[in-house]
Design a protein around this motif. Structure first.
Motif, PDB file in Angstrom:
ATOM      1  N   VAL A  16       0.864  -1.192   0.000  1.00 40.22           N
ATOM      2  CA  VAL A  16       0.000   0.000   0.000  1.00 40.22           C
ATOM      3  C   VAL A  16       0.894   1.234   0.000  1.00 40.22           C
ATOM      4  N   VAL A  17       0.651   2.149  -0.946  1.00 43.62           N
ATOM      5  CA  VAL A  17       1.381   3.414  -1.004  1.00 43.62           C
ATOM      6  C   VAL A  17       0.399   4.553  -0.760  1.00 43.62           C
ATOM      7  N   LEU A  18       0.673   5.352   0.264  1.00 36.16           N
ATOM      8  CA  LEU A  18      -0.169   6.492   0.593  1.00 36.16           C
ATOM      9  C   LEU A  18       0.701   7.748   0.671  1.00 36.16           C
ATOM     10  N   PRO A  19       0.112   8.917   0.413  1.00 34.84           N
ATOM     11  CA  PRO A  19       0.913  10.154   0.468  1.00 34.84           C
ATOM     12  C   PRO A  19       1.472  10.472   1.848  1.00 34.84           C
ATOM     13  N   ASN A  20       0.623  10.420   2.887  1.00 33.39           N
ATOM     14  CA  ASN A  20       1.103  10.861   4.197  1.00 33.39           C
ATOM     15  C   ASN A  20       0.170  10.376   5.296  1.00 33.39           C
ATOM     16  N   SER A  60      -4.887   7.940   7.401  1.00 34.61           N
ATOM     17  CA  SER A  60      -4.852   7.027   8.547  1.00 34.61           C
ATOM     18  C   SER A  60      -6.171   6.260   8.636  1.00 34.61           C
ATOM     19  N   THR A  61      -7.277   6.920   8.286  1.00 38.06           N
ATOM     20  CA  THR A  61      -8.571   6.232   8.219  1.00 38.06           C
ATOM     21  C   THR A  61      -8.553   5.188   7.112  1.00 38.06           C
ATOM     22  N   ALA A  62      -7.970   5.553   5.977  1.00 34.67           N
ATOM     23  CA  ALA A  62      -7.915   4.639   4.833  1.00 34.67           C
ATOM     24  C   ALA A  62      -7.104   3.392   5.147  1.00 34.67           C
ATOM     25  N   ILE A  63      -5.928   3.546   5.754  1.00 34.45           N
ATOM     26  CA  ILE A  63      -5.079   2.368   6.009  1.00 34.45           C
ATOM     27  C   ILE A  63      -5.719   1.445   7.041  1.00 34.45           C
ATOM     28  N   SER A  64      -6.469   2.003   7.980  1.00 36.90           N
ATOM     29  CA  SER A  64      -7.176   1.153   8.953  1.00 36.90           C
ATOM     30  C   SER A  64      -8.181   0.256   8.241  1.00 36.90           C
ATOM     31  N   ALA A  65      -8.903   0.830   7.276  1.00 34.24           N
ATOM     32  CA  ALA A  65      -9.888   0.045   6.523  1.00 34.24           C
ATOM     33  C   ALA A  65      -9.207  -1.034   5.690  1.00 34.24           C
ATOM     34  N   ILE A  66      -8.071  -0.698   5.086  1.00 33.55           N
ATOM     35  CA  ILE A  66      -7.336  -1.665   4.261  1.00 33.55           C
ATOM     36  C   ILE A  66      -6.796  -2.797   5.129  1.00 33.55           C
ATOM     37  N   GLU A  67      -6.228  -2.454   6.285  1.00 32.10           N
ATOM     38  CA  GLU A  67      -5.668  -3.491   7.158  1.00 32.10           C
ATOM     39  C   GLU A  67      -6.750  -4.418   7.705  1.00 32.10           C
ATOM     40  N   ASP A  68      -7.923  -3.865   8.000  1.00 30.64           N
ATOM     41  CA  ASP A  68      -9.038  -4.704   8.458  1.00 30.64           C
ATOM     42  C   ASP A  68      -9.412  -5.720   7.381  1.00 30.64           C
ATOM     43  N   MET A  69      -9.482  -5.253   6.137  1.00 30.18           N
ATOM     44  CA  MET A  69      -9.833  -6.142   5.034  1.00 30.18           C
ATOM     45  C   MET A  69      -8.730  -7.182   4.808  1.00 30.18           C
ATOM     46  N   ASN A  82      -6.475 -12.967   5.740  1.00 28.27           N
ATOM     47  CA  ASN A  82      -5.222 -13.574   6.200  1.00 28.27           C
ATOM     48  C   ASN A  82      -4.018 -13.052   5.418  1.00 28.27           C
ATOM     49  N   TYR A  83      -4.027 -11.764   5.147  1.00 27.04           N
ATOM     50  CA  TYR A  83      -2.929 -11.112   4.429  1.00 27.04           C
ATOM     51  C   TYR A  83      -2.223 -10.112   5.332  1.00 27.04           C
ATOM     52  N   THR A  84      -0.962  -9.849   5.017  1.00 23.26           N
ATOM     53  CA  THR A  84      -0.169  -8.839   5.698  1.00 23.26           C
ATOM     54  C   THR A  84       0.005  -7.637   4.776  1.00 23.26           C
ATOM     55  N   VAL A  85       0.001  -6.436   5.365  1.00 25.43           N
ATOM     56  CA  VAL A  85       0.161  -5.204   4.596  1.00 25.43           C
ATOM     57  C   VAL A  85       1.573  -4.662   4.756  1.00 25.43           C
ATOM     58  N   ILE A  86       2.209  -4.353   3.621  1.00 23.42           N
ATOM     59  CA  ILE A  86       3.475  -3.621   3.623  1.00 23.42           C
ATOM     60  C   ILE A  86       3.150  -2.191   3.188  1.00 23.42           C
ATOM     61  N   GLN A 136     -13.789   4.378   0.474  1.00 22.36           N
ATOM     62  CA  GLN A 136     -12.952   4.271  -0.722  1.00 22.36           C
ATOM     63  C   GLN A 136     -11.893   3.184  -0.550  1.00 22.36           C
ATOM     64  N   ALA A 137     -11.204   3.221   0.577  1.00 24.77           N
ATOM     65  CA  ALA A 137     -10.113   2.273   0.816  1.00 24.77           C
ATOM     66  C   ALA A 137     -10.626   0.847   0.958  1.00 24.77           C
ATOM     67  N   GLU A 138     -11.746   0.692   1.658  1.00 22.40           N
ATOM     68  CA  GLU A 138     -12.321  -0.649   1.830  1.00 22.40           C
ATOM     69  C   GLU A 138     -12.711  -1.245   0.485  1.00 22.40           C
ATOM     70  N   LYS A 139     -13.310  -0.414  -0.384  1.00 25.63           N
ATOM     71  CA  LYS A 139     -13.698  -0.894  -1.715  1.00 25.63           C
ATOM     72  C   LYS A 139     -12.468  -1.232  -2.547  1.00 25.63           C
ATOM     73  N   ALA A 140     -11.416  -0.417  -2.423  1.00 28.87           N
ATOM     74  CA  ALA A 140     -10.172  -0.699  -3.143  1.00 28.87           C
ATOM     75  C   ALA A 140      -9.610  -2.050  -2.731  1.00 28.87           C
ATOM     76  N   ALA A 141      -9.625  -2.329  -1.422  1.00 29.67           N
ATOM     77  CA  ALA A 141      -9.113  -3.606  -0.919  1.00 29.67           C
ATOM     78  C   ALA A 141     -10.000  -4.769  -1.368  1.00 29.67           C
ATOM     79  N   GLU A 142     -11.304  -4.544  -1.331  1.00 28.87           N
ATOM     80  CA  GLU A 142     -12.234  -5.597  -1.765  1.00 28.87           C
ATOM     81  C   GLU A 142     -11.970  -5.988  -3.218  1.00 28.87           C
ATOM     82  N   ILE A 143     -11.819  -4.982  -4.076  1.00 25.40           N
ATOM     83  CA  ILE A 143     -11.551  -5.251  -5.494  1.00 25.40           C
ATOM     84  C   ILE A 143     -10.197  -5.931  -5.656  1.00 25.40           C
ATOM     85  N   LEU A 144      -9.196  -5.464  -4.909  1.00 25.30           N
ATOM     86  CA  LEU A 144      -7.864  -6.056  -5.031  1.00 25.30           C
ATOM     87  C   LEU A 144      -7.882  -7.535  -4.685  1.00 25.30           C
ATOM     88  N   PHE A 145      -8.537  -7.908  -3.600  1.00 27.91           N
ATOM     89  CA  PHE A 145      -8.550  -9.315  -3.207  1.00 27.91           C
ATOM     90  C   PHE A 145      -9.347 -10.170  -4.188  1.00 27.91           C
TER      91      PHE A 145
END
Length: 343
Positions: free
Chosen positions: A69-73, A80-89, A94-98, A303-312
């Motif tokens: 995952v690449v985020l601006p800041n 920070s809200t976005a990465i929390s949603a991605i990590e939950d997904m 059963n995936y790890t986030v870098i 937005q982030a949750e949907k991005a993760a859903e599509i990615l998986f």
């Protein structure tokens, strides 16, 4: 077994006089292995502090069970809200986030993406740097069969997966709110001109003015590169106009904070001499006394949750009923209704 030696399946099998395949199945609770054998295997594995060799598992399944995952800041509440949603997904799958932060630096962003490529991540989620102009990496990952999904700050391309906020809906609500309070000299402090989002904001701004029969004054449209200096230059240019705007829409809550600070330094009163509405509903506004009239919510978590859903789904090679351009309407959130009085 020697001290410090990492235990293996073969060593457990040898100690218990079992085959390696039997030990492997027992550790996975395979129904073909009896309960007593399974208990013996697990007991010895626990005593030896055995850990599965993930490299072998990954090699066999052709997966690393990591996503990049690449985020601006991350200091921005939006991300920070976005990465929390991605990590939950990711955890649910059963995936790890870098994670890497570009800090709106294109070269830094490309280095992070190069690192993801070397680690052979299974997929990537990106919110682009505000200064990114080189998108060659998209073709690189396509050739490697590594799916990439963009959200919030996305490339102006139809051949990629993009999840965004419809900036026009919130922008028009903001203009309507200002007009209802008697404002007709409305300015926009926008982001870098090269950004797709900046173009969309400006289009929504012009559409909102026209729908309220307000002439478009190009002198009231400003751009900043997000730096404190860039914000200061935009605000000083705005305040130097003879027919100074009475209301300002800022493309970022952080830009709004800089703008309000500069306005106060010039001796002007917020929500009296000049009024603000901003993007994107910064949570700290709830703790600030002299806040903008409103902020436009862009739903970073959705937005982030949907991005993760599509990615998986893409990782699983399931592309059924999936569009590659998802849009969530933005929405105006009133922060200080007491200031919404006619001029």
């Amino acid at each position: 077994m020697k001290q410090g030696q990492i235990p293996t399946l073969k060593q457990i099998a040898k100690r218990l006089k079992l085959s390696t395949s039997t030990v492997s199945r027992a550790l996975k609770d395979h129904p073909s292995i009896g309960l007593v054998t399974t208990m013996r295997v697990k007991k010895l594995a626990a005593e030896l502090n055995y850990e599965p060799d993930n490299r072998a598992i990954f090699f066999k399944q052709q997966k690393t069970f990591t996503i990049g995952v690449v985020l601006p800041n991350l200091s921005e509440a939006f991300f920070s809200t976005a990465i929390s949603a991605i990590e939950d997904m990711a955890t649910a799958h059963n995936y790890t986030v870098i994670l890497g932060q570009s800090l709106d630096d294109e070269a830094r962003e490309l280095k992070i993406l190069e690192s993801f490529k070397k680690h052979r991540v299974d997929g990537i989620i990106v919110s682009l740097s505000k200064n990114t102009n080189n998108f060659d990496f998209i073709e690189t990952f396509q050739k490697m069969n590594i799916p990439v999904v963009f959200f919030d700050c996305v490339p102006d391309r139809e051949d990629v997966y993009r999840i965004v906020s419809d900036l026009e809906t919130g922008m028009i609500e903001a203009i309507n709110t200002f007009v209802s309070c008697g404002h007709n000299r409305i300015a926009l402090i926008n982001g870098p001109e090269s950004l797709l989002a900046s173009k969309q904001r400006e289009e929504g701004f012009i559409k909102g003015l026209k729908s309220n029969d307000i002439n478009v004054n190009r002198d009231y449209i400003f751009h900043t590169n997000l730096s404190e200096k860039g914000n200061q230059e935009a605000v000083e240019e705005l305040l130097s106009l003879v027919d100074r705007p009475s209301a300002v829409i800022c493309f970022s809550d952080y830009v709004t904070l800089d703008a309000m600070k500069l306005v106060r330094e010039k001796g002007l009163v917020i929500n009296q001499d000049i009024f603000f509405i901003s993007f994107a509903n910064f949570p700290i506004w709830n703790h600030i006394e002299n806040k903008p009239m409103a902020s436009i919510e862009q739903f970073p978590g959705k937005q982030a949750e949907k991005a993760a859903e599509i990615l998986f789904d893409l990782i699983k090679e399931d592309e059924t009923n999936k569009g590659n351009h998802i849009i969530y309407p933005s929405r105006l959130i009133h922060l200080d209704s007491s200031k919404q009085t006619s001029l």
